[in-house]
Design an enzyme around this catalytic site. Structure first.
Site, PDB file in Angstrom:
ATOM      1  N   PHE A   1       0.825  -1.208   0.000  1.00  0.00           N
ATOM      2  CA  PHE A   1       0.000   0.000   0.000  1.00  0.00           C
ATOM      3  C   PHE A   1       0.866   1.268   0.000  1.00  0.00           C
ATOM      4  O   PHE A   1       0.467   2.289  -0.553  1.00  0.00           O
ATOM      5  CB  PHE A   1      -0.923  -0.009   1.229  1.00  0.00           C
ATOM      6  CG  PHE A   1      -1.926   1.104   1.244  1.00  0.00           C
ATOM      7  CD1 PHE A   1      -3.102   1.004   0.500  1.00  0.00           C
ATOM      8  CD2 PHE A   1      -1.709   2.250   1.980  1.00  0.00           C
ATOM      9  CE1 PHE A   1      -4.040   2.029   0.506  1.00  0.00           C
ATOM     10  CE2 PHE A   1      -2.631   3.284   1.992  1.00  0.00           C
ATOM     11  CZ  PHE A   1      -3.802   3.170   1.256  1.00  0.00           C
ATOM     12  N   GLU A   2       2.046   1.196   0.572  1.00  0.00           N
ATOM     13  CA  GLU A   2       2.938   2.353   0.676  1.00  0.00           C
ATOM     14  C   GLU A   2       3.831   2.556  -0.551  1.00  0.00           C
ATOM     15  O   GLU A   2       4.554   3.558  -0.638  1.00  0.00           O
ATOM     16  CB  GLU A   2       3.808   2.237   1.934  1.00  0.00           C
ATOM     17  CG  GLU A   2       3.042   2.366   3.233  1.00  0.00           C
ATOM     18  CD  GLU A   2       2.258   1.122   3.639  1.00  0.00           C
ATOM     19  OE1 GLU A   2       1.241   1.274   4.352  1.00  0.00           O
ATOM     20  OE2 GLU A   2       2.656   0.002   3.248  1.00  0.00           O
TER      21      GLU A   2
ATOM     22  N   VAL B   1       4.015  -7.717  -2.597  1.00  0.00           N
ATOM     23  CA  VAL B   1       3.222  -8.935  -2.670  1.00  0.00           C
ATOM     24  C   VAL B   1       1.945  -8.734  -1.864  1.00  0.00           C
ATOM     25  O   VAL B   1       1.991  -8.241  -0.737  1.00  0.00           O
ATOM     26  CB  VAL B   1       3.982 -10.142  -2.064  1.00  0.00           C
ATOM     27  CG1 VAL B   1       3.156 -11.420  -2.182  1.00  0.00           C
ATOM     28  CG2 VAL B   1       5.328 -10.323  -2.713  1.00  0.00           C
ATOM     29  N   VAL B   2       0.831  -9.137  -2.452  1.00  0.00           N
ATOM     30  CA  VAL B   2      -0.434  -9.189  -1.727  1.00  0.00           C
ATOM     31  C   VAL B   2      -1.012 -10.579  -1.968  1.00  0.00           C
ATOM     32  O   VAL B   2      -1.184 -10.988  -3.119  1.00  0.00           O
ATOM     33  CB  VAL B   2      -1.428  -8.107  -2.205  1.00  0.00           C
ATOM     34  CG1 VAL B   2      -2.670  -8.097  -1.324  1.00  0.00           C
ATOM     35  CG2 VAL B   2      -0.777  -6.734  -2.227  1.00  0.00           C
TER      36      VAL B   2
ATOM     37  N   GLY C   1      -9.226 -13.825   3.598  1.00  0.00           N
ATOM     38  CA  GLY C   1     -10.659 -14.018   3.709  1.00  0.00           C
ATOM     39  C   GLY C   1     -11.466 -12.738   3.796  1.00  0.00           C
ATOM     40  O   GLY C   1     -12.662 -12.786   4.065  1.00  0.00           O
TER      41      GLY C   1
ATOM     42  N   HIS D   1      -9.720  -6.954   2.015  1.00  0.00           N
ATOM     43  CA  HIS D   1      -8.439  -6.250   2.105  1.00  0.00           C
ATOM     44  C   HIS D   1      -7.603  -6.426   0.838  1.00  0.00           C
ATOM     45  O   HIS D   1      -6.983  -5.487   0.335  1.00  0.00           O
ATOM     46  CB  HIS D   1      -7.677  -6.764   3.334  1.00  0.00           C
ATOM     47  CG  HIS D   1      -6.344  -6.132   3.536  1.00  0.00           C
ATOM     48  ND1 HIS D   1      -5.179  -6.754   3.163  1.00  0.00           N
ATOM     49  CD2 HIS D   1      -6.006  -4.940   4.070  1.00  0.00           C
ATOM     50  CE1 HIS D   1      -4.155  -5.961   3.468  1.00  0.00           C
ATOM     51  NE2 HIS D   1      -4.628  -4.854   4.015  1.00  0.00           N
TER      52      HIS D   1
ATOM     53  N   PHE E   1       6.111  -2.391 -12.705  1.00  0.00           N
ATOM     54  CA  PHE E   1       5.120  -2.968 -11.798  1.00  0.00           C
ATOM     55  C   PHE E   1       5.531  -4.382 -11.424  1.00  0.00           C
ATOM     56  O   PHE E   1       5.260  -5.339 -12.154  1.00  0.00           O
ATOM     57  CB  PHE E   1       3.743  -2.953 -12.463  1.00  0.00           C
ATOM     58  CG  PHE E   1       2.620  -3.298 -11.529  1.00  0.00           C
ATOM     59  CD1 PHE E   1       2.117  -2.359 -10.651  1.00  0.00           C
ATOM     60  CD2 PHE E   1       2.064  -4.566 -11.543  1.00  0.00           C
ATOM     61  CE1 PHE E   1       1.070  -2.668  -9.790  1.00  0.00           C
ATOM     62  CE2 PHE E   1       1.016  -4.887 -10.689  1.00  0.00           C
ATOM     63  CZ  PHE E   1       0.526  -3.939  -9.815  1.00  0.00           C
TER      64      PHE E   1
ATOM     65  N   ARG F   1       6.604 -17.126  -8.512  1.00  0.00           N
ATOM     66  CA  ARG F   1       6.852 -15.960  -9.365  1.00  0.00           C
ATOM     67  C   ARG F   1       7.999 -15.079  -8.847  1.00  0.00           C
ATOM     68  O   ARG F   1       8.306 -14.060  -9.427  1.00  0.00           O
ATOM     69  CB  ARG F   1       5.573 -15.133  -9.475  1.00  0.00           C
ATOM     70  CG  ARG F   1       4.497 -15.839 -10.272  1.00  0.00           C
ATOM     71  CD  ARG F   1       3.108 -15.285  -9.995  1.00  0.00           C
ATOM     72  NE  ARG F   1       2.101 -15.917 -10.835  1.00  0.00           N
ATOM     73  CZ  ARG F   1       1.598 -17.130 -10.622  1.00  0.00           C
ATOM     74  NH1 ARG F   1       1.986 -17.851  -9.603  1.00  0.00           N
ATOM     75  NH2 ARG F   1       0.688 -17.628 -11.447  1.00  0.00           N
TER      76      ARG F   1
END
Length: 165
Positions: free
Chosen positions: A60-61, A82-83, A87, A90, A115, A129
Site C-alpha cells: 500500500f505504501e 506482494v499481496v 478471507g 483487504h 510494476f 513468481r
C-alpha cells in the site's frame, strides 16, 4: 501459466546512465527478497548504475515512495510488493490502491514505473513468481527489464528527457 507470451528483453537492454530507484515492501520477506534480487540482477545485466533501494512497510505504501523518488529525478522506478488473498476484501483494496497509485505516479510524472507487485491467491503462487530457486518466473527481473524497455523506447522516439530537480 501467466508468463505465456511475455517478451524477452534480456540482453537487448542498455541501462547505462539510467538512474533507477527500486522501492520494495517488507511484507512477505522471502518473496520480496527474491523479487528484489531478480530486479537487481536484471539492472546489473543491462549495465545500469547501482540503483537506490528504498524499503517501505507494505504494498500500500509503494505509490507514495515511488512518487517521491520520481520527483527526486530518477529516470525510472521499480516497485516490488506482494499481496496474498485472504478471507476479507483487504486484498482487493490494497491491490487496487497500489495499481492505481503506481499508474498515477508514472502518468503524472512521466517517469516509468516497473510494476513488480504480485497479486496472488496463495503463498505458493507468490513463491513460484519470485525468481527464487525452483520458481517458474522472475517477476522482479521482468519489472526491471520492462522499465528499462520503456526508458529505451522513449529515448528512441525522441521524447525529451525529464528535467532534473
Amino acid at each position: 501459466m501467466s508468463g505465456h507470451g511475455a517478451p524477452s528483453l534480456q540482453g537487448e537492454l542498455d541501462g547505462s546512465g539510467v538512474r533507477v530507484a527500486v522501492v520494495a515492501a517488507l511484507w512477505h520477506t522471502e518473496v520480496v527478497e527474491g523479487l528484489l534480487a531478480g530486479s537487481l540482477r536484471a539492472l546489473e545485466a543491462a549495465g545500469a548504475p547501482a540503483p537506490t533501494v528504498v524499503r517501505v512497510p507494505g504494498t500500500f505504501e509503494l505509490p507514495v515512495a515511488a512518487a517521491r523518488l520520481a520527483a527526486a529525478g530518477y529516470d525510472a522506478v521499480v516497485a516490488l510488493g506482494v499481496v496474498v488473498r485472504g478471507g476479507t476484501p483487504h486484498f482487493e483494496y490494497v491491490c487496487s490502491a497500489a495499481t492505481s497509485g503506481l499508474t498515477d505516479v508514472s502518468v503524472r510524472t512521466g517517469v516509468p514505473v516497473g510494476f513488480g507487485v504480485l497479486t496472488c491467491d496463495t503463498d505458493a503462487q507468490a513463491l513460484d513468481r519470485a525468481g527464487l530457486p525452483g520458481s517458474r518466473e522472475d517477476k522482479g527481473a521482468e519489472a526491471a527489464e520492462a522499465v528499462l524497455g520503456v526508458v529505451a523506447a522513449l529515448r528512441a522516439a525522441g521524447a525529451p528527457p525529464l528535467p532534473r530537480p
